[in-house]
Design a protein around this motif. Sequence first.
Motif, PDB file in Angstrom:
ATOM      1  N   GLU A 283      -1.321   9.427 -11.031  1.00 44.31           N
ATOM      2  CA  GLU A 283      -1.176   8.757 -12.292  1.00 44.31           C
ATOM      3  C   GLU A 283      -2.492   8.718 -12.569  1.00 44.31           C
ATOM      4  O   GLU A 283      -2.714   8.660 -13.815  1.00 44.31           O
ATOM      5  CB  GLU A 283      -0.250   7.550 -12.220  1.00 44.31           C
ATOM      6  N   ASN A 284      -3.314   8.095 -11.941  1.00 41.30           N
ATOM      7  CA  ASN A 284      -4.800   7.774 -12.198  1.00 41.30           C
ATOM      8  C   ASN A 284      -5.533   8.919 -12.572  1.00 41.30           C
ATOM      9  O   ASN A 284      -6.385   8.804 -13.559  1.00 41.30           O
ATOM     10  CB  ASN A 284      -5.288   6.815 -11.070  1.00 41.30           C
ATOM     11  N   LEU A 285      -5.299   9.920 -11.917  1.00 36.60           N
ATOM     12  CA  LEU A 285      -6.029  11.112 -12.134  1.00 36.60           C
ATOM     13  C   LEU A 285      -5.672  11.690 -13.596  1.00 36.60           C
ATOM     14  O   LEU A 285      -6.686  12.111 -14.136  1.00 36.60           O
ATOM     15  CB  LEU A 285      -5.720  12.358 -11.148  1.00 36.60           C
ATOM     16  N   THR A 286      -4.374  11.601 -13.712  1.00 37.37           N
ATOM     17  CA  THR A 286      -3.929  12.163 -15.111  1.00 37.37           C
ATOM     18  C   THR A 286      -4.508  11.310 -16.476  1.00 37.37           C
ATOM     19  O   THR A 286      -5.097  11.710 -17.236  1.00 37.37           O
ATOM     20  CB  THR A 286      -2.366  12.003 -15.156  1.00 37.37           C
ATOM     21  N   ILE A 287      -4.537   9.921 -16.076  1.00 39.26           N
ATOM     22  CA  ILE A 287      -5.148   9.073 -17.093  1.00 39.26           C
ATOM     23  C   ILE A 287      -6.536   9.330 -17.361  1.00 39.26           C
ATOM     24  O   ILE A 287      -6.904   9.607 -18.353  1.00 39.26           O
ATOM     25  CB  ILE A 287      -4.886   7.900 -16.669  1.00 39.26           C
ATOM     26  N   SER A 288      -7.355   9.454 -16.128  1.00 38.30           N
ATOM     27  CA  SER A 288      -8.774   9.798 -16.288  1.00 38.30           C
ATOM     28  C   SER A 288      -9.152  11.173 -17.199  1.00 38.30           C
ATOM     29  O   SER A 288      -9.938  11.302 -17.862  1.00 38.30           O
ATOM     30  CB  SER A 288      -9.465   9.849 -15.104  1.00 38.30           C
ATOM     31  N   TYR A 289      -8.120  12.082 -16.768  1.00 37.90           N
ATOM     32  CA  TYR A 289      -8.403  13.455 -17.364  1.00 37.90           C
ATOM     33  C   TYR A 289      -8.147  13.398 -18.915  1.00 37.90           C
ATOM     34  O   TYR A 289      -8.769  13.910 -19.648  1.00 37.90           O
ATOM     35  CB  TYR A 289      -7.461  14.550 -16.710  1.00 37.90           C
ATOM     36  N   CYS A 290      -7.008  12.639 -19.136  1.00 38.04           N
ATOM     37  CA  CYS A 290      -6.612  12.422 -20.603  1.00 38.04           C
ATOM     38  C   CYS A 290      -7.682  11.708 -21.534  1.00 38.04           C
ATOM     39  O   CYS A 290      -8.020  11.995 -22.530  1.00 38.04           O
ATOM     40  CB  CYS A 290      -5.362  11.745 -20.770  1.00 38.04           C
ATOM     41  N   ILE A 291      -8.339  10.645 -20.749  1.00 37.87           N
ATOM     42  CA  ILE A 291      -9.254   9.930 -21.387  1.00 37.87           C
ATOM     43  C   ILE A 291     -10.573  10.841 -21.553  1.00 37.87           C
ATOM     44  O   ILE A 291     -11.259  10.678 -22.749  1.00 37.87           O
ATOM     45  CB  ILE A 291      -9.618   8.627 -20.602  1.00 37.87           C
ATOM     46  N   GLU A 292     -10.853  11.551 -20.701  1.00 40.89           N
ATOM     47  CA  GLU A 292     -12.132  12.464 -20.751  1.00 40.89           C
ATOM     48  C   GLU A 292     -11.916  13.593 -21.807  1.00 40.89           C
ATOM     49  O   GLU A 292     -12.473  13.765 -22.798  1.00 40.89           O
ATOM     50  CB  GLU A 292     -12.258  13.324 -19.420  1.00 40.89           C
ATOM     51  N   ILE A 293     -10.583  13.926 -22.110  1.00 36.71           N
ATOM     52  CA  ILE A 293     -10.085  15.044 -23.162  1.00 36.71           C
ATOM     53  C   ILE A 293     -10.283  14.160 -24.663  1.00 36.71           C
ATOM     54  O   ILE A 293     -11.090  14.891 -25.451  1.00 36.71           O
ATOM     55  CB  ILE A 293      -8.825  15.637 -22.849  1.00 36.71           C
TER      56      ILE A 293
ATOM     57  N   ALA B 185       3.252  -1.931  -7.218  1.00 37.63           N
ATOM     58  CA  ALA B 185       3.243  -2.017  -5.597  1.00 37.63           C
ATOM     59  C   ALA B 185       3.591  -2.981  -5.051  1.00 37.63           C
ATOM     60  O   ALA B 185       4.312  -2.995  -3.944  1.00 37.63           O
ATOM     61  CB  ALA B 185       1.642  -1.501  -5.197  1.00 37.63           C
ATOM     62  N   ASP B 186       3.479  -4.161  -5.555  1.00 38.26           N
ATOM     63  CA  ASP B 186       3.942  -5.723  -5.006  1.00 38.26           C
ATOM     64  C   ASP B 186       5.446  -5.769  -4.775  1.00 38.26           C
ATOM     65  O   ASP B 186       5.764  -5.920  -3.965  1.00 38.26           O
ATOM     66  CB  ASP B 186       3.469  -6.835  -5.814  1.00 38.26           C
ATOM     67  N   TYR B 187       6.031  -5.085  -5.994  1.00 41.79           N
ATOM     68  CA  TYR B 187       7.493  -5.249  -5.947  1.00 41.79           C
ATOM     69  C   TYR B 187       7.922  -4.286  -4.840  1.00 41.79           C
ATOM     70  O   TYR B 187       8.930  -4.674  -4.032  1.00 41.79           O
ATOM     71  CB  TYR B 187       8.008  -4.926  -6.998  1.00 41.79           C
ATOM     72  N   ILE B 188       7.517  -3.078  -4.795  1.00 37.19           N
ATOM     73  CA  ILE B 188       7.806  -2.273  -3.662  1.00 37.19           C
ATOM     74  C   ILE B 188       7.423  -2.706  -2.354  1.00 37.19           C
ATOM     75  O   ILE B 188       8.530  -2.523  -1.284  1.00 37.19           O
ATOM     76  CB  ILE B 188       7.238  -0.826  -3.891  1.00 37.19           C
ATOM     77  N   GLY B 189       6.521  -3.480  -2.161  1.00 39.42           N
ATOM     78  CA  GLY B 189       5.961  -4.101  -1.101  1.00 39.42           C
ATOM     79  C   GLY B 189       7.013  -5.073  -0.596  1.00 39.42           C
ATOM     80  O   GLY B 189       7.410  -5.086   0.590  1.00 39.42           O
ATOM     81  N   ILE B 190       7.667  -5.957  -1.437  1.00 36.68           N
ATOM     82  CA  ILE B 190       8.546  -6.919  -0.916  1.00 36.68           C
ATOM     83  C   ILE B 190       9.959  -6.263  -0.507  1.00 36.68           C
ATOM     84  O   ILE B 190      10.553  -6.728   0.331  1.00 36.68           O
ATOM     85  CB  ILE B 190       8.660  -8.208  -1.685  1.00 36.68           C
TER      86      ILE B 190
ATOM     87  N   GLU C 140       0.847  -1.312   0.062  1.00 40.59           N
ATOM     88  CA  GLU C 140      -0.033  -0.166   0.017  1.00 40.59           C
ATOM     89  C   GLU C 140       0.946   1.078   0.024  1.00 40.59           C
ATOM     90  O   GLU C 140       0.536   2.354  -0.573  1.00 40.59           O
ATOM     91  CB  GLU C 140      -0.887   0.158   1.129  1.00 40.59           C
ATOM     92  N   ILE C 141       2.086   1.138   0.792  1.00 36.61           N
ATOM     93  CA  ILE C 141       2.841   2.251   0.732  1.00 36.61           C
ATOM     94  C   ILE C 141       3.457   2.324  -0.796  1.00 36.61           C
ATOM     95  O   ILE C 141       3.760   3.552  -1.208  1.00 36.61           O
ATOM     96  CB  ILE C 141       4.028   2.111   1.731  1.00 36.61           C
ATOM     97  N   GLY C 142       3.714   1.153  -1.540  1.00 33.86           N
ATOM     98  CA  GLY C 142       4.331   1.237  -2.622  1.00 33.86           C
ATOM     99  C   GLY C 142       3.393   1.935  -3.691  1.00 33.86           C
ATOM    100  O   GLY C 142       3.731   2.832  -4.537  1.00 33.86           O
ATOM    101  N   HIS C 143       2.009   1.941  -3.578  1.00 33.36           N
ATOM    102  CA  HIS C 143       1.060   2.610  -4.279  1.00 33.36           C
ATOM    103  C   HIS C 143       1.207   4.217  -4.155  1.00 33.36           C
ATOM    104  O   HIS C 143       1.350   4.871  -5.095  1.00 33.36           O
ATOM    105  CB  HIS C 143      -0.446   2.444  -3.917  1.00 33.36           C
ATOM    106  N   ILE C 144       1.573   4.583  -2.827  1.00 33.76           N
ATOM    107  CA  ILE C 144       1.930   6.040  -2.515  1.00 33.76           C
ATOM    108  C   ILE C 144       3.271   6.501  -3.291  1.00 33.76           C
ATOM    109  O   ILE C 144       3.291   7.353  -3.761  1.00 33.76           O
ATOM    110  CB  ILE C 144       1.668   5.999  -1.198  1.00 33.76           C
ATOM    111  N   VAL C 145       4.300   5.559  -2.849  1.00 33.78           N
ATOM    112  CA  VAL C 145       5.470   5.969  -3.227  1.00 33.78           C
ATOM    113  C   VAL C 145       5.687   6.160  -4.870  1.00 33.78           C
ATOM    114  O   VAL C 145       6.504   6.998  -5.345  1.00 33.78           O
ATOM    115  CB  VAL C 145       6.664   5.042  -3.034  1.00 33.78           C
ATOM    116  N   ALA C 146       4.785   5.319  -5.594  1.00 31.36           N
ATOM    117  CA  ALA C 146       4.864   5.245  -7.132  1.00 31.36           C
ATOM    118  C   ALA C 146       3.684   6.222  -7.665  1.00 31.36           C
ATOM    119  O   ALA C 146       3.722   6.596  -8.842  1.00 31.36           O
ATOM    120  CB  ALA C 146       4.739   3.861  -7.542  1.00 31.36           C
ATOM    121  N   GLN C 147       3.135   6.989  -6.721  1.00 27.85           N
ATOM    122  CA  GLN C 147       2.313   8.002  -7.121  1.00 27.85           C
ATOM    123  C   GLN C 147       1.018   7.449  -8.096  1.00 27.85           C
ATOM    124  O   GLN C 147       0.948   8.224  -8.840  1.00 27.85           O
ATOM    125  CB  GLN C 147       2.941   9.220  -7.551  1.00 27.85           C
TER     126      GLN C 147
END
Length: 139
Positions: free
Chosen positions: A29-39, A72-77, A18-25
């Motif tokens: 990333e998901n916000l940017t992707i969703s904005y790009c798809i909307e555009i 996230a898994d890789y960062i987690g281990i 879960e920290i891995g998701h935060i560290v990897a931002q």
Amino acid sequence: MLEHVTSDAEIAFLIGREIGHIVAQHYAENLTISYCIEILMAILNPIGLWDAFRNEYGTPVAHILLAQEFEADYIGIRLSALAGYDPREAPKFLEKIDEFWVANIVSPTPKRRAKYLSSPENMWQPLSIYLRGCLKQDK
């Protein structure tokens, strides 16, 4: 998932990923992707090309979300190894929870994630971190 945790190493892996998701931002990333798809949809839909694009390329977001889970898994281990827990426990835990997993299009199965983490190219560095820590404790 916490119902199936039986060791501190498994908890360390879950917290680490879960920290891995935060560290990897991944959230940003998901916000940017969703904005790009909307555009993209706003541009292609009025001229009738959005359905053709989606049929040709599928949902681009799904591929990115799959990659984020592996990352996230890789960062987690790695984080759990740094904390002194054996990273080889993470794939075992994922194998254990695979039978309880509910299929999800944007998340790889725990069995697939376990295979990814167990591969030599992904396990060697976390394992060396863990073993170095064990050697330091023995001195």
